[in-house]
Scaffold this motif. Structure first.
Motif, PDB file in Angstrom:
ATOM      1  N   TRP A   1     -43.238 -25.570   8.667  1.00 24.47           N
ATOM      2  CA  TRP A   1     -43.136 -24.237   9.229  1.00 24.47           C
ATOM      3  C   TRP A   1     -44.547 -23.681   9.358  1.00 24.47           C
ATOM      4  N   GLN A   2     -44.895 -23.258  10.550  1.00 24.05           N
ATOM      5  CA  GLN A   2     -46.209 -22.678  10.795  1.00 24.05           C
ATOM      6  C   GLN A   2     -46.077 -21.164  10.840  1.00 24.05           C
TER       7      GLN A   2
ATOM      8  N   VAL B   1     -48.301 -19.758  15.694  1.00 24.25           N
ATOM      9  CA  VAL B   1     -48.328 -20.827  16.684  1.00 24.25           C
ATOM     10  C   VAL B   1     -49.212 -20.412  17.860  1.00 24.25           C
TER      11      VAL B   1
ATOM     12  N   LYS C   1     -50.223 -19.582  21.514  1.00 25.27           N
ATOM     13  CA  LYS C   1     -49.566 -19.001  22.685  1.00 25.27           C
ATOM     14  C   LYS C   1     -50.530 -19.041  23.854  1.00 25.27           C
TER      15      LYS C   1
ATOM     16  N   PRO D   1     -43.375 -21.610  27.644  1.00 27.54           N
ATOM     17  CA  PRO D   1     -42.670 -21.029  26.495  1.00 27.54           C
ATOM     18  C   PRO D   1     -43.512 -21.100  25.227  1.00 27.54           C
ATOM     19  N   THR D   2     -43.258 -20.196  24.318  1.00 28.67           N
ATOM     20  CA  THR D   2     -43.926 -20.194  23.015  1.00 28.67           C
ATOM     21  C   THR D   2     -43.171 -21.146  22.093  1.00 28.67           C
ATOM     22  N   PRO D   3     -43.860 -22.075  21.457  1.00 29.85           N
ATOM     23  CA  PRO D   3     -43.161 -23.015  20.564  1.00 29.85           C
ATOM     24  C   PRO D   3     -42.621 -22.322  19.328  1.00 29.85           C
ATOM     25  N   ASN D   4     -41.611 -22.932  18.730  1.00 34.71           N
ATOM     26  CA  ASN D   4     -41.015 -22.398  17.499  1.00 34.71           C
ATOM     27  C   ASN D   4     -41.975 -22.574  16.322  1.00 34.71           C
ATOM     28  N   ASN D   5     -41.740 -21.783  15.307  1.00 34.21           N
ATOM     29  CA  ASN D   5     -42.524 -21.931  14.081  1.00 34.21           C
ATOM     30  C   ASN D   5     -42.045 -23.129  13.257  1.00 34.21           C
ATOM     31  N   ASP D   6     -40.803 -23.587  13.507  1.00 35.02           N
ATOM     32  CA  ASP D   6     -40.239 -24.714  12.763  1.00 35.02           C
ATOM     33  C   ASP D   6     -40.543 -26.020  13.490  1.00 35.02           C
ATOM     34  N   ASN D   7     -40.777 -27.060  12.711  1.00 39.01           N
ATOM     35  CA  ASN D   7     -40.999 -28.392  13.267  1.00 39.01           C
ATOM     36  C   ASN D   7     -40.277 -29.399  12.372  1.00 39.01           C
ATOM     37  N   TYR D   8     -39.408 -30.208  12.972  1.00 38.28           N
ATOM     38  CA  TYR D   8     -38.641 -31.206  12.214  1.00 38.28           C
ATOM     39  C   TYR D   8     -38.921 -32.590  12.784  1.00 38.28           C
TER      40      TYR D   8
END
Length: 112
Positions: A69-70, A73, A75, A86-93
């Motif tokens: 989780w960041q 991110v 932009k 689009p703005t990337p999500n704060n979550d990364n899996y």
């Protein structure tokens, strides 16, 4: 003279042998039994080492998972006509499955 010397030497050799008692036999058996136990343990370790070495050639499967989780991110705030970024999500899996097999190792794990 030579025959007499040979007979005298042979009697000295035969006279030098002692008797064996039951306690001597038991002590000898205890020592032999300890050596046998060590030999059996060595053989068991030898078999386990062989099995471990042969496992090196079996395919391996690894499962890996990662979640991050960041707090911030990146932009892109440059307006472009017809393009929206689009703005990337704060979550990364991330989930991976890795399969590997040893084919040749230059003799490093060869069987003795």
């Amino acid at each position: 003279m030579g025959l007499t010397l040979m007979l005298l030497a042979s009697t000295l050799i035969l006279k030098g042998q002692g008797t064996v008692t039951l306690s001597d036999l038991l002590k000898g058996m205890e020592q032999w039994n300890q050596l046998y136990k060590v030999s059996f343990a060595t053989y068991s370790v030898y078999g386990l080492r062989k099995a471990n070495i042969m496992i090196n050639y079996v395919p391996k499967v690894d499962f890996n998972a990662e979640a991050t989780w960041q707090s911030d991110v990146t932009k892109v705030n440059i307006p472009m006509p017809g393009i929206s970024i689009p703005t990337p999500n704060n979550d990364n899996y991330k989930l991976t499955i890795d399969v590997s097999q040893l084919f040749w190792d230059g003799g490093a794990t060869k069987w003795m």
